[in-house]
Design a protein around this motif. Sequence first.
Motif, PDB file in Angstrom:
ATOM      1  N   ASP A   1      35.272  45.288  37.566  1.00 60.64           N
ATOM      2  CA  ASP A   1      34.368  44.793  36.443  1.00 60.64           C
ATOM      3  C   ASP A   1      33.833  45.921  35.406  1.00 60.64           C
ATOM      4  O   ASP A   1      33.500  45.642  34.157  1.00 60.64           O
ATOM      5  CB  ASP A   1      33.113  44.499  37.166  1.00 60.64           C
TER       6      ASP A   1
ATOM      7  N   ALA B   1      41.361  36.969  33.675  1.00 59.76           N
ATOM      8  CA  ALA B   1      41.343  35.581  33.094  1.00 59.76           C
ATOM      9  C   ALA B   1      40.284  34.969  32.877  1.00 59.76           C
ATOM     10  O   ALA B   1      39.800  34.257  31.748  1.00 59.76           O
ATOM     11  CB  ALA B   1      42.283  34.679  33.743  1.00 59.76           C
ATOM     12  N   GLU B   2      39.262  35.128  33.791  1.00 57.91           N
ATOM     13  CA  GLU B   2      37.788  34.498  33.851  1.00 57.91           C
ATOM     14  C   GLU B   2      37.025  35.436  32.549  1.00 57.91           C
ATOM     15  O   GLU B   2      35.914  34.656  32.154  1.00 57.91           O
ATOM     16  CB  GLU B   2      37.079  34.895  35.127  1.00 57.91           C
ATOM     17  N   HIS B   3      37.347  36.449  32.215  1.00 59.29           N
ATOM     18  CA  HIS B   3      36.640  37.296  31.242  1.00 59.29           C
ATOM     19  C   HIS B   3      37.698  37.110  29.885  1.00 59.29           C
ATOM     20  O   HIS B   3      37.520  38.135  28.994  1.00 59.29           O
ATOM     21  CB  HIS B   3      36.352  38.605  31.706  1.00 59.29           C
ATOM     22  N   ASP B   4      38.669  36.130  29.678  1.00 62.37           N
ATOM     23  CA  ASP B   4      39.575  36.140  28.530  1.00 62.37           C
ATOM     24  C   ASP B   4      40.140  37.422  28.177  1.00 62.37           C
ATOM     25  O   ASP B   4      40.410  37.657  27.204  1.00 62.37           O
ATOM     26  CB  ASP B   4      38.490  35.635  27.658  1.00 62.37           C
TER      27      ASP B   4
ATOM     28  N   SER C   1      48.831  33.365  37.904  1.00 61.18           N
ATOM     29  CA  SER C   1      48.712  34.211  37.113  1.00 61.18           C
ATOM     30  C   SER C   1      50.119  34.758  36.493  1.00 61.18           C
ATOM     31  O   SER C   1      51.057  34.409  37.266  1.00 61.18           O
ATOM     32  CB  SER C   1      48.059  35.766  37.489  1.00 61.18           C
TER      33      SER C   1
ATOM     34  N   ASN D   1      44.750  38.682  42.161  1.00 57.71           N
ATOM     35  CA  ASN D   1      43.646  38.388  42.328  1.00 57.71           C
ATOM     36  C   ASN D   1      42.999  38.923  40.950  1.00 57.71           C
ATOM     37  O   ASN D   1      41.958  38.547  40.287  1.00 57.71           O
ATOM     38  CB  ASN D   1      42.970  39.081  43.522  1.00 57.71           C
TER      39      ASN D   1
ATOM     40  N   THR E   1      41.984  39.741  23.128  1.00 54.38           N
ATOM     41  CA  THR E   1      41.144  38.115  23.536  1.00 54.38           C
ATOM     42  C   THR E   1      41.171  37.539  22.119  1.00 54.38           C
ATOM     43  O   THR E   1      41.282  37.786  21.067  1.00 54.38           O
ATOM     44  CB  THR E   1      39.830  38.511  24.265  1.00 54.38           C
TER      45      THR E   1
ATOM     46  N   HIS F   1      43.518  36.898  37.981  1.00 57.27           N
ATOM     47  CA  HIS F   1      42.438  36.049  37.582  1.00 57.27           C
ATOM     48  C   HIS F   1      41.210  36.425  37.392  1.00 57.27           C
ATOM     49  O   HIS F   1      40.379  35.465  36.520  1.00 57.27           O
ATOM     50  CB  HIS F   1      42.462  35.366  39.237  1.00 57.27           C
ATOM     51  N   THR F   2      40.493  37.308  37.711  1.00 57.20           N
ATOM     52  CA  THR F   2      39.259  38.191  37.402  1.00 57.20           C
ATOM     53  C   THR F   2      39.547  38.310  35.971  1.00 57.20           C
ATOM     54  O   THR F   2      38.446  37.903  35.184  1.00 57.20           O
ATOM     55  CB  THR F   2      38.888  39.369  38.111  1.00 57.20           C
TER      56      THR F   2
ATOM     57  N   ARG G   1      44.240  31.837  41.748  1.00 60.24           N
ATOM     58  CA  ARG G   1      44.711  33.202  42.002  1.00 60.24           C
ATOM     59  C   ARG G   1      46.070  33.275  42.106  1.00 60.24           C
ATOM     60  O   ARG G   1      46.790  34.368  41.818  1.00 60.24           O
ATOM     61  CB  ARG G   1      44.216  33.653  43.121  1.00 60.24           C
TER      62      ARG G   1
END
Length: 199
Positions: free
Chosen positions: A50, A81-84, A7, A75, A199, A78-79, A4
């Motif tokens: 989300d 990035a987890e979803h490209d 970034s 944070n 993306t 980071h979230t 986290r």
Amino acid sequence: MNPRLNSPAIDADEARTRLPGLTVIDVRTPGEYAAGHLPEALNIPLHQLDRALPALRQLSGELLVVCTSGARSANACHTLAEHDIRAMTLTGGTQDWAGRGHPLDRPASGGRPVWAMERQVRLTAGTVVLAGLALGLLHPAWQLLSAGIASGLVFSALTNTCGMAALLSKLPHNRPRPADLDATLAALAQRGAGRPSVT
């Protein structure tokens, strides 16, 4: 090392010069956002991120995520990035932005001011610790309440997360009205219409 904290980041002066080409997402609570935000920033509270992922995927150009100090925005990055979804955070957040003399936008209606989340956390944690100590005079077991808060604060610092902030963000004064979030998502969709995805 906590991912986290990794970034991409830019400081307030660089963000100011690049602002016309950035889509700015403010992940603070609606009350914090109303107290002053970067020009053209859109409000998507961190706990609602989300729901905005489909619209954020459609954006082209650069995405800057901001909060008060930079912790929540890191944070959020980071979230994403987890979803490209590529995004960068504003180092020092709106505090540093304002501290360097850059302008903050505020709604003309100027609703009831809401404290920054960090201040809400400090008040809540301090109140619970004092209550635990006071009640501990009646029975020593109550001191565990203070110890629990102290442990939570240490964990929060080590992980750069805050469970208390997550709980406080769900209080009515910290939550967006559905119409506000829908308007933000519509504005994002409009910005992304007909553009290639980042993306």
